[in-house]
Every structure is written in structure tokens, then in C-alpha cells.
Design an enzyme around this catalytic site. Sequence first.
Site, mmCIF file in Angstrom:
data_model
loop_
_atom_site.group_PDB
_atom_site.id
_atom_site.type_symbol
_atom_site.label_atom_id
_atom_site.label_comp_id
_atom_site.label_asym_id
_atom_site.label_seq_id
_atom_site.Cartn_x
_atom_site.Cartn_y
_atom_site.Cartn_z
ATOM 1 C CD GLU A 288 -0.589 0.406 32.583
ATOM 2 O OE1 GLU A 288 -0.711 1.513 33.141
ATOM 3 O OE2 GLU A 288 -1.354 -0.535 32.795
ATOM 4 C CG HIS A 317 -16.423 15.916 8.614
ATOM 5 N ND1 HIS A 317 -16.830 16.653 7.522
ATOM 6 C CD2 HIS A 317 -16.929 14.673 8.431
ATOM 7 C CE1 HIS A 317 -17.570 15.900 6.732
ATOM 8 N NE2 HIS A 317 -17.656 14.684 7.269
ATOM 9 C CE LYS A 431 -0.437 3.733 40.248
ATOM 10 N NZ LYS A 431 -0.676 2.275 40.319
#
Length: 439
Positions: A288, A317, A431
Site C-alpha cells: 500500500e 514443498h 470503495k
Amino acid sequence: MLKLRYMKFIHKNSRISERIFKKHIGKLSVYFKLLQEVIDRNSYDYLESSINCPFDRNTLGKVLEMANKKSSAKLKYIIVIGIGGSNLGTKAIYDALYGHFDILENRAPKMIFLDTNNPVFIEKLGKLIHSSKDKNEFLINAISKSGETTETIANLEIVAKMFSKKFPKSLDRFVITTDYQSKLWLIAQKKGISTLAIPQKVGGRFSVFSAVGLFPLAVLGVDIKQLLNGAKLMRSRCTHFDITKNPALQSAIILYEYYKKGLEITDTFVFNPELESLGKWYRQLLAESIGKEKSKRGKKVNAGILPIVSVGSTDLHSVGQLYLGGPINKTTTFVEIKKNWVDVQIPKKRRFPELAENITGKSALQIMTAIMNGTKIAYKKRNLPFCEVVLDELNPKSFGEFMQFKMIEIMLLGKLMDLNTFDQPNVENYKIETKKLLK
């Protein structure tokens, strides 16, 4: 007299020369003067003011007073309602000390992080509240810097209804943490709900040493004074202009140099699984702060370094083949703990002695250490750049050191990349569209 032990940052395998380090010092001289001014003023007047949070006695006093007031011998669950910077720092410390082991331990209080609007999770939380017989088993801490975060306010409304339905007149079990005089602050004050303030210029992802992180951790029983002591020690190191003594400066230059060379991924590789959430806290801090469409001068740059988190030895793995055999497009920081709480021995008289013969007489810690060191050797042989962070112990002081180190690293990296480290304009894109759809 006890000798203080510090977090170590080792960069000998970063393959960045001292000449390169020194080349960047001049670029940051003015910025270091600004950081010193922030320290000298000891206020919250600057975007960098989060470095003063560990020294804020007033906030610490209010947090401890509120924690003492809201704590209860009956307390079983601390519900943290928040998202992003409002909960990731708290979760990082909680998971490292307790949360990773919650499935194995019958311990109270436990933290529940309500950070998305997942209806299944919310429904199950409602059943937990309904099954309780005492409101003092719960403490609800809703955190929103702006006071208007959609996800947080929605969850606060739902939980408040669930809780008041089960326990009428229970607003004393709520604490709101938000900017002073935000809409949420004013509404909470009007309703008689306890409030704690976030300094206005301290952004969410830099707020773990404010009431955002300190209050729920204090109620939990974490030694927040030690957390802050670690941050204080690291601030003194990371605002020092000496490249040989400043780990944040070293790390920022390493990330910047490799970014310029096209290595746009950085991996926080932890070998204690309980530190995974600490890596996720850093993931937001870096992404951010550095992922920006435009430079500070308004030039379109689409800058960014992609932060990822790996857990040893599990991820060796799953993605180890890619890391060691795939493209050289990332830097790595291995994070380890110098001293662990306990160790467990492999039995000398084994049930399956024919298998993995070289573990006989060893301990679980010895095996993990061999895997970690073997990984570093493999990286070195493949000429993959990496650094190492060695935390002294799994304790609040070490987390304070690490988090302060990383926050100042990001400030310096943003300066090197000519970015505004403290805004997040493109987060508003989703938003805005969300609010349109909800209308």
C-alpha cells in the site's frame, strides 16, 4: 548488568556492495534531517509521526486505563472488528504469541478477528454470542481510522445487534478506536460508548504502536511496554545516518537496487509458522505504501514491489522448486528466531529406524535449523539474493523492533522511489464502486 540483545539484520548475501550503499546516502540526507525534526518536535504534525507513537506516554496511559477498566476475570473473547491496518498488526503479534496455537490450547481470552463480511463466519460468531451467559465474557473493539469503512461499520452493526439482543444494556462491552472527532467518534460519544483516538496523521498501516494495536493487546495481557521498548530501540538505530548501523537504510537500498534491476517481488520467508501473520502485516505495509500509479511529482510510473510470504519448511514443498529453479525475479528476507521456548527430542529408540536415519539423536529444532540453513546454502549456490533478520526471542520486544524497522524501511524506500509513502488513492477505486452498487 544484563547486556541488551538486538534484532540482527544480515545482508552479506544481498550482493549489494558498500559502494552502492554509499551512493544513496546523499539522496536521503535531507530526509534524515526531517526524521530528526519529527523526533525533536515529538508531535503528530508530520506524516512520519508514527515514529513517535512508542514514546507517547499520554496514549499509553489512556490505553492501560481503558484496558484495566474493560478487563474482566470472566473475559473469554476479544472481538476485533477492523480491516487492513486496523487489525493486521494486532493479529501479527497475537498469532505469534498465541493464535497459531489456539487449536491446541484451552486458553482465555482469545482474539476473534472480524475483518470481512463473510456471512458464514458472522453467523457462527452469532451462535457463539448466543450461547454465552455473561456479557463480560466478551469485549468488542471496533477500529476504523476514518470511521466510515464499509466492511467495519457493517460488521459493527451486525455484532451490536446480536450482542444487544442477547445482552440488553451492554454498550459498556464496546470500545471504538477511530480518529478524534470522526463521525464514528461523535456517534460513539453520544451513545456513551468508550472511545480511543488514533493520531490524525498516523496512517492505519503505521498505527500498530497507537491505541489501534496497544489496547486489544493490553487487554489480552501482552506486555505492551516491552513492545514499545523494542520500537524505541529500533527507532534510535533506524533514524541514524550511519549506513553501517542502520538496518532500515540498508534494507531500503537493497530493495530499491533490485527493483531497478527488474526484481519486483520480495519474499518474507519465515521459519517459525507462527510468524506468518507478521509477514502479512508487512505485505500490506509495503504494497500500500509503494504500489503507486504516480510519483510525488505527478509522473505516471505504475511503481510497485509485490510482497509475498513463505513459511518454512511447508512452502519448500509447494513453491521451493519455483524459487530455486524458476525465474530470478525476487529478493528474499529470511526471518528466524534465535531462541525458541522449547525443543522436542527425536526418540533414541525409534519405531521406524530404517527411515530418515540421519534424524536419530536430533531434536525438532535441530532439524528445522538444518532445513533453514540448507535453504540459505541452496539460495547462495543459485546466486539468489537474500538477507536475514534474526529476532532474539519470540516476545513483544522483538516484534516492536521488527515492526519499527520495517516501517522506517518503507519510509526510506518511498523516498528513494520518489513516491508518497503515506497515501493510498487507488484503494478508493473499489470503495467508490462498492458504494455505488450498495445504493
